[in-house]
Design an enzyme around this catalytic site. Structure first.
Site, PDB file in Angstrom:
ATOM      1  NE  ARG A 136      -4.280  -1.408  -0.008  1.00 20.46           N
ATOM      2  CZ  ARG A 136      -4.347  -2.412  -0.810  1.00 20.46           C
ATOM      3  NH1 ARG A 136      -3.273  -2.722  -1.650  1.00 20.46           N
ATOM      4  NH2 ARG A 136      -5.215  -3.058  -0.572  1.00 20.46           N
ATOM      5  CG  ASP A 183       1.365  -2.430  -8.315  1.00 23.79           C
ATOM      6  OD1 ASP A 183       1.329  -2.322  -9.405  1.00 23.79           O
ATOM      7  OD2 ASP A 183       0.387  -3.154  -7.660  1.00 23.79           O
ATOM      8  CD  GLU A 192      -2.817   3.173  -5.005  1.00 22.34           C
ATOM      9  OE1 GLU A 192      -1.708   3.006  -5.219  1.00 22.34           O
ATOM     10  OE2 GLU A 192      -3.854   2.450  -5.298  1.00 22.34           O
ATOM     11  CG  HIS A 250      -3.242  -0.924  -6.806  1.00 27.57           C
ATOM     12  ND1 HIS A 250      -3.404  -0.278  -5.612  1.00 27.57           N
ATOM     13  CD2 HIS A 250      -3.137  -2.104  -6.540  1.00 27.57           C
ATOM     14  CE1 HIS A 250      -3.428  -0.973  -4.595  1.00 27.57           C
ATOM     15  NE2 HIS A 250      -3.702  -2.171  -5.316  1.00 27.57           N
TER      16      HIS A 250
HETATM   17  P1  NAD Z   1      -1.662 -10.978   5.514  1.00 28.31           P
HETATM   18  O1  NAD Z   1      -2.569 -10.868   6.421  1.00 28.31           O
HETATM   19  O2  NAD Z   1      -1.648 -12.600   4.914  1.00 28.31           O
HETATM   20  O3  NAD Z   1      -0.083 -10.660   5.740  1.00 28.31           O
HETATM   21  C1  NAD Z   1       0.355  -9.328   6.170  1.00 28.31           C
HETATM   22  C2  NAD Z   1       1.362  -9.729   7.365  1.00 28.31           C
HETATM   23  O4  NAD Z   1       1.957  -8.331   7.560  1.00 28.31           O
HETATM   24  C3  NAD Z   1       1.006 -10.421   8.469  1.00 28.31           C
HETATM   25  O5  NAD Z   1       1.630 -11.614   8.961  1.00 28.31           O
HETATM   26  C4  NAD Z   1       1.006  -9.557   9.526  1.00 28.31           C
HETATM   27  O6  NAD Z   1       1.370  -9.743  10.992  1.00 28.31           O
HETATM   28  C5  NAD Z   1       2.251  -8.284   9.139  1.00 28.31           C
HETATM   29  N1  NAD Z   1       2.236  -7.145   9.557  1.00 28.31           N
HETATM   30  C6  NAD Z   1       1.434  -6.443  10.475  1.00 28.31           C
HETATM   31  N2  NAD Z   1       2.111  -5.438  10.868  1.00 28.31           N
HETATM   32  C7  NAD Z   1       3.327  -5.405  10.691  1.00 28.31           C
HETATM   33  C8  NAD Z   1       4.744  -4.743  10.844  1.00 28.31           C
HETATM   34  N3  NAD Z   1       4.526  -3.469  11.776  1.00 28.31           N
HETATM   35  N4  NAD Z   1       5.856  -4.826  10.464  1.00 28.31           N
HETATM   36  C9  NAD Z   1       5.753  -6.013   9.599  1.00 28.31           C
HETATM   37  N5  NAD Z   1       4.693  -6.934   9.343  1.00 28.31           N
HETATM   38  C10 NAD Z   1       3.327  -6.418   9.891  1.00 28.31           C
HETATM   39  O7  NAD Z   1      -1.566 -10.153   4.049  1.00 28.31           O
HETATM   40  P2  NAD Z   1      -1.240 -10.734   2.634  1.00 28.31           P
HETATM   41  O8  NAD Z   1      -2.443 -11.141   1.774  1.00 28.31           O
HETATM   42  O9  NAD Z   1       0.051 -11.153   2.512  1.00 28.31           O
HETATM   43  O10 NAD Z   1      -1.197  -8.984   1.792  1.00 28.31           O
HETATM   44  C11 NAD Z   1      -0.206  -8.201   2.301  1.00 28.31           C
HETATM   45  C12 NAD Z   1      -0.776  -6.703   1.897  1.00 28.31           C
HETATM   46  O11 NAD Z   1      -0.685  -6.716   0.336  1.00 28.31           O
HETATM   47  C13 NAD Z   1      -2.418  -6.370   2.060  1.00 28.31           C
HETATM   48  O12 NAD Z   1      -2.274  -5.935   3.324  1.00 28.31           O
HETATM   49  C14 NAD Z   1      -2.382  -5.453   0.775  1.00 28.31           C
HETATM   50  O13 NAD Z   1      -2.151  -4.185   1.407  1.00 28.31           O
HETATM   51  C15 NAD Z   1      -1.307  -5.681  -0.070  1.00 28.31           C
HETATM   52  N6  NAD Z   1      -1.824  -6.302  -1.533  1.00 28.31           N
HETATM   53  C16 NAD Z   1      -1.501  -5.379  -2.375  1.00 28.31           C
HETATM   54  C17 NAD Z   1      -2.311  -5.784  -3.790  1.00 28.31           C
HETATM   55  C18 NAD Z   1      -1.733  -5.184  -5.039  1.00 28.31           C
HETATM   56  O14 NAD Z   1      -2.562  -5.336  -6.152  1.00 28.31           O
HETATM   57  N7  NAD Z   1      -0.760  -4.324  -5.105  1.00 28.31           N
HETATM   58  C19 NAD Z   1      -2.862  -7.009  -3.894  1.00 28.31           C
HETATM   59  C20 NAD Z   1      -3.275  -7.761  -2.860  1.00 28.31           C
HETATM   60  C21 NAD Z   1      -2.911  -7.362  -1.465  1.00 28.31           C
END
Ligand code: NAD
Length: 329
Positions: free
Chosen positions: A232, A256, A261, A293
């Site tokens: 994000r 990305d 954005e 994105h």
């Molecule tokens: P997830 O919930 O499986 O994993 C997120 C991880 O981040 C968790 O293990 C959590 O404990 C950890 N976390 C929380 N606070 C933290 C911190 N302060 N420092 C380090 N780690 C921390 O989520 P996911 O499915 O792996 O997705 C991750 C992120 O990817 C989503 O939150 C979303 O914002 C982003 N995303 C982007 C796209 C895109 O098209 N660009 C698509 C899907 C998801």
């Protein structure tokens, strides 16, 4: 259920309609849901939203007044929703917690491979009939240390790919998990910044992670580090990153997502002038690659998102919504 689908692009219509099979009455609205467009929601039971729809308190109140009981997000992130307001208004918010994490992880790797071998510059050079190599020198991934910030579903998928390249994988996450520990090892945040040659962000945007990439964390990083953000935009203080790019502290940047954005990404502005000077400055660096994105944008992920979104709406109607898909304060 009568569902108003906002920020609807042709591909949203195609995939949602294919998996809905006329179970719910879907009405597609091209605009983003925000304070201006919320009045379009009349006689709907649910709204289906995406990453840049803005569901602040005003919008939530307006939705509740119109009879909306469910916000079905067709994405994983939920930083664009006032969850407190939704709770007060008795509106349930659900999301697609996991849809092919490989899609996003592979995009992060695509950004890395573009940057470390200068593919984006080579592409343009060859089209200009310029086959010189000066300035295109790359570096091997094998043996480099890759830092994964956030070792959830996407972080683990990413770590597995980087392991395959022969990288050392380190991770930081306040909630450690065993799956990650099989491919990498956890370190404290200080070691994380100072040991990584490449840092890839995979944590959610929540108050503690807002601008986690800032002057201070950048100062703790290796000189010439590669930074990749497919998570994000708000995780990165863009001004701090620009200053670090100017002096070479950040050697490569792959984005990305971008904190401003909304209103820019997902639209065609090729006939307009960019008014965001910070974004425009980012695009001037030869060692910066930006995609709009699109990390989620694969056939497999679109199908998985549509299936879970429609299933969430079904389950809500039947009172059987999976609690792990519900987002609350
Ligand atoms: P997830 O919930 O499986 O994993 C997120 C991880 O981040 C968790 O293990 C959590 O404990 C950890 N976390 C929380 N606070 C933290 C911190 N302060 N420092 C380090 N780690 C921390 O989520 P996911 O499915 O792996 O997705 C991750 C992120 O990817 C989503 O939150 C979303 O914002 C982003 N995303 C982007 C796209 C895109 O098209 N660009 C698509 C899907 C998801």
């Amino acid at each position: 259920m009568r569902v108003a689908v906002f920020s609807a692009k042709p591909y949203d219509k195609e995939y949602l309609a294919a998996h809905n099979r006329a179970r719910h009455e879907l009405t597609f609205f091209a605009p983003q849901l925000n304070e201006d467009t919320a009045p379009m929601v009349k006689k709907f039971d649910a709204v289906c939203c995406f990453v840049n729809d803005i569901l602040n308190e005003k919008v939530i109140k307006r939705l509740a007044k119109s009879g909306v009981k469910l916000v079905a997000l067709r994405c994983a992130g939920y930083n664009n929703i006032d969850l407190e307001a939704a709770k007060k208004a008795n509106i349930v918010v659900c999301r697609v917690p996991e849809y092919s994490p490989y899609t996003v992880a592979e995009h992060a790797v695509a950004l890395i491979m573009n940057l470390n071998r200068n593919i984006h510059r080579a592409f343009n050079r060859i089209r200009e009939n310029d086959y010189s190599l000066m300035g295109l020198e790359g570096f091997e991934l094998h043996g480099k240390t890759v830092g994964v910030l956030g070792t959830g579903a996407i972080g683990v998928a990413f770590a597995n790919i980087m392991r395959g390249f022969g990288c050392q994988v380190i991770g930081y996450d306040p909630k450690e998990n065993k799956t990650f520990a099989r491919v990498g090892h956890y370190v404290g945040l200080e070691d994380f910044w100072s040991h990584s040659d490449i840092i890839s962000l995979h944590c959610p945007l929540i108050p503690p992670t807002y601008h986690i990439i800032n002057d201070e964390s950048i100062a703790a990083m290796k000189s010439g580090v590669m930074l990749i953000n497919t998570s994000r935009g708000g995780l990165v203080d863009t001004k701090a990153v620009i200053e670090a790019l100017k002096v070479g502290k950040i050697g490569y940047l792959g984005l990305d997502v971008y904190e401003e954005e909304a209103g820019l990404f997902f639209e065609d502005y090729s006939n307009r002038v960019i008014t965001d000077d910070i974004f425009a400055r980012l695009l001037t660096f030869p060692n910066v690659v930006v995609t709009g994105h699109q990390a989620f944008f694969s056939k497999e992920a679109l199908a998985a998102i549509a299936i879970t979104t429609i299933n969430n709406i079904d389950a809500f109607a039947k009172g059987t919504l999976d609690q792990s898909h519900v987002v609350s304060v």
